[in-house]
Enzyme design. Structure first.
Site, PDB file in Angstrom:
ATOM      1  N   ASN A 133      29.804 -30.183  -0.730  1.00 36.78           N
ATOM      2  CA  ASN A 133      29.245 -29.301  -1.870  1.00 36.78           C
ATOM      3  C   ASN A 133      30.525 -29.213  -2.642  1.00 36.78           C
ATOM      4  O   ASN A 133      30.462 -28.850  -4.260  1.00 36.78           O
ATOM      5  CB  ASN A 133      28.642 -27.593  -1.292  1.00 36.78           C
ATOM      6  CG  ASN A 133      27.678 -27.962  -1.019  1.00 36.78           C
ATOM      7  OD1 ASN A 133      26.424 -29.159  -1.519  1.00 36.78           O
ATOM      8  ND2 ASN A 133      26.444 -27.573   0.018  1.00 36.78           N
ATOM      9  N   GLY A 141      33.791 -30.443  -2.432  1.00 38.13           N
ATOM     10  CA  GLY A 141      34.472 -31.884  -2.739  1.00 38.13           C
ATOM     11  C   GLY A 141      33.976 -32.075  -4.090  1.00 38.13           C
ATOM     12  O   GLY A 141      34.371 -31.759  -5.081  1.00 38.13           O
ATOM     13  N   ASP A 169      34.433 -40.473   1.729  1.00 43.08           N
ATOM     14  CA  ASP A 169      34.416 -39.290   2.809  1.00 43.08           C
ATOM     15  C   ASP A 169      33.080 -40.192   3.630  1.00 43.08           C
ATOM     16  O   ASP A 169      33.131 -41.469   3.416  1.00 43.08           O
ATOM     17  CB  ASP A 169      32.391 -38.397   2.420  1.00 43.08           C
ATOM     18  CG  ASP A 169      31.749 -37.512   3.166  1.00 43.08           C
ATOM     19  OD1 ASP A 169      32.305 -36.228   2.744  1.00 43.08           O
ATOM     20  OD2 ASP A 169      31.333 -38.101   3.945  1.00 43.08           O
ATOM     21  N   ARG A 175      37.162 -12.409  -5.565  1.00 35.92           N
ATOM     22  CA  ARG A 175      35.817 -11.517  -4.673  1.00 35.92           C
ATOM     23  C   ARG A 175      36.356 -10.133  -5.020  1.00 35.92           C
ATOM     24  O   ARG A 175      35.338  -9.498  -5.504  1.00 35.92           O
ATOM     25  CB  ARG A 175      35.123 -12.211  -3.190  1.00 35.92           C
ATOM     26  CG  ARG A 175      34.717 -13.621  -3.136  1.00 35.92           C
ATOM     27  CD  ARG A 175      34.759 -13.872  -1.832  1.00 35.92           C
ATOM     28  NE  ARG A 175      33.904 -15.162  -1.791  1.00 35.92           N
ATOM     29  CZ  ARG A 175      34.039 -16.024   0.139  1.00 35.92           C
ATOM     30  NH1 ARG A 175      34.786 -15.608   0.356  1.00 35.92           N
ATOM     31  NH2 ARG A 175      33.583 -16.647  -0.695  1.00 35.92           N
ATOM     32  N   HIS A 230      42.659 -15.639   6.341  1.00 31.16           N
ATOM     33  CA  HIS A 230      41.554 -15.877   5.896  1.00 31.16           C
ATOM     34  C   HIS A 230      40.039 -15.201   6.553  1.00 31.16           C
ATOM     35  O   HIS A 230      39.285 -16.445   7.280  1.00 31.16           O
ATOM     36  CB  HIS A 230      41.292 -17.012   5.482  1.00 31.16           C
ATOM     37  CG  HIS A 230      40.245 -17.226   4.321  1.00 31.16           C
ATOM     38  ND1 HIS A 230      40.091 -16.700   3.007  1.00 31.16           N
ATOM     39  CD2 HIS A 230      39.078 -18.201   3.715  1.00 31.16           C
ATOM     40  CE1 HIS A 230      38.954 -16.634   2.433  1.00 31.16           C
ATOM     41  NE2 HIS A 230      37.836 -18.064   3.057  1.00 31.16           N
TER      42      HIS A 230
END
Length: 313
Positions: A14, A16, A35, A153, A177
Site C-alpha cells: 500500500n 510503496g 517487490d 498527525r 517513532h
C-alpha cells in the site's frame, strides 16, 4: 534534455504503491517498483502508467523482482516488510523485518551505492540502523521517515481542535517513532502564535493538548485498529515523498527525520528523530535544539528504548 532522476521503490504494498503514484503526480522522476511479488509490482506499475494520459505526467514506471533493475538509482525508498496487525506493536516486527532489510541493504550496496535511501519499514528506528550497518552507505545518505508523519498527525489534530486550516499549523515531533516520541509544544504554533499562548488565550486547554499529544503517539495504532487488516499508508507516503522531493530538488527543507547522531543531543551511533536539513548532499545539517529538562528526559527515555531494541541486530 535533462535526464530524469531514477527512483527505486523497494516494496509495492500500500505505501510503496501510493509513493509511486505520488512521484508520478509530482513528476519527480522515473520509477522502478520492486517487490518479491513480481505480479504486484508489475500490476501496480502498469495501472499507474495507464493513468498518465489522464494525469498528463511524464516519466517511466515499471515493476520488477530483480534487484539489478535498481542499478544507479538516485534515490531509494524502502517500504518492504510485514505490517502491523491489531494488537501488534512495531517492536513485534523486528526479527522478521531486520532480515528483510539486510537483504535489501546488501543489494543497494551492490547496485546503487550512491543513492539517497529513505527507510519507512517499521520499527523505523531499528530498521534504519540495520540499513546503515548492512549497506555501509555514508550516514548522511540514509534517513528514516518518522517525524514528518508524526508532526503531520499532531498538526492535523491541533487544526481540528482549533477549527483552523491545517496550513496554519506548524509542529515538531522528535525522538523515536513510537509511544515515547516527543511532540515539542514549545516549537508548535498556529500562524506564528505558540500553543502556549493559545492556551493562555483560552483557545485550547492544557488538558486537550496533552490528549492530542497522546493521540499523536498512538496515531498509527489508531489506524491499524480501524483498518483491521493493514496500517496507514496515505500519510506515510506523502511524508516520504516530501523528504524525497527535498533531496532530488535540493530544497533544503528542515524536517524531523530519523538521522544518524554522532554526539548531537548527547547520542552516539543511533538513528533518532531530530530536525535535519535535506538537500542534494543528503543530510546536510542536524539541527540541535536546546531542550528543557522535562523534554530532555522524555527524549532520553525514547533513546533508551531505541538502544534496547537495536541491541540484538
Amino acid at each position: 534534455m535533462i535526464q530524469s532522476k531514477k527512483i527505486a521503490l523497494i516494496g509495492s504494498g500500500n505505501i510503496g504503491g501510493m509513493i509511486a503514484y505520488l512521484i508520478r503526480l509530482k513528476n519527480l522522476g522515473d520509477v522502478v517498483l520492486l517487490d518479491i511479488n513480481d505480479g504486484m509490482a508489475k500490476g501496480k506499475a502498469l495501472d499507474i502508467a495507464e493513468s498518465s494520459p489522464i494525469g498528463k505526467y511524464n516519466g517511466e514506471i515499471f515493476g520488477t523482482n530483480n534487484y539489478a533493475d535498481i542499478e544507479n538509482a538516485d534515490a531509494i525508498i524502502v517500504t518492504a516488510g510485514i505490517t502491523r496487525k491489531p494488537g501488534m506493536s512495531r517492536d513485534d516486527l523486528i526479527s522478521t523485518n531486520v532480515n528483510i532489510i539486510k537483504e535489501i541493504a546488501t543489494n543497494i550496496a551492490k547496485y546503487a551505492p550512491n543513492a539517497f535511501v529513505i527507510v519507512v519499514t517499521n520499527p523505523l528506528d531499528v530498521m534504519v540502523l540495520a540499513m546503515y550497518r548492512y549497506s555501509h552507505l555514508p550516514s548522511n545518505m540514509i534517513v528514516g521517515m518518522a517525524g514528518v508523519l508524526d508532526s503531520a498527525r499532531f498538526s492535523y489534530f491541533i487544526a481540528k481542535e482549533l477549527n483552523v486550516s491545517v496550513e496554519s499549523v506548524d509542529s515538531l515531533v522528535l525522538g523515536g517513532h513510537g509511544d515515547i516520541m516527543l511532540p515539542l509544544i514549545r516549537y508548535s504554533s498556529v500562524s506564528g502564535v505558540s500553543i502556549a499562548d493559545l492556551i493562555k488565550l483560552g483557545m485550547i486547554t492544557h488538558d486537550k493538548v496533552t490528549e492530542i499529544v497522546e493521540r499523536t503517539r498512538k496515531g498509527g495504532e489508531e489506524i491499524v485498529s480501524l483498518l483491521k487488516t493493514g496500517s496507514a499508508y496515505y500519510a506515510p507516503a506523502e511524508s516520504a515523498v516530501l523528504m524525497l522531493d527535498s533531496y532530488l530538488n535540493d530544497k533544503k527543507l528542515m524536517l524531523p527525520c530519523s538521522a544518524y547522531l554522532k554526539g548531537e543531543y548527547g547520542v552516539h551511533d543511533l538513528f533518532v528523530g531530530v530536525p535535519i536539513i535535506i538537500g542534494k548532499n543528503g543530510v546536510e545539517k542536524i539541527v540541535e535544539l536546546q531542550l528543557t529538562e522535562e523534554e530532555n528526559s522524555i527524549f532520553n527515555n525514547s533513546v533508551a528504548l531505541i538502544q534496547n531494541l537495536v541491541a540484538n541486530i
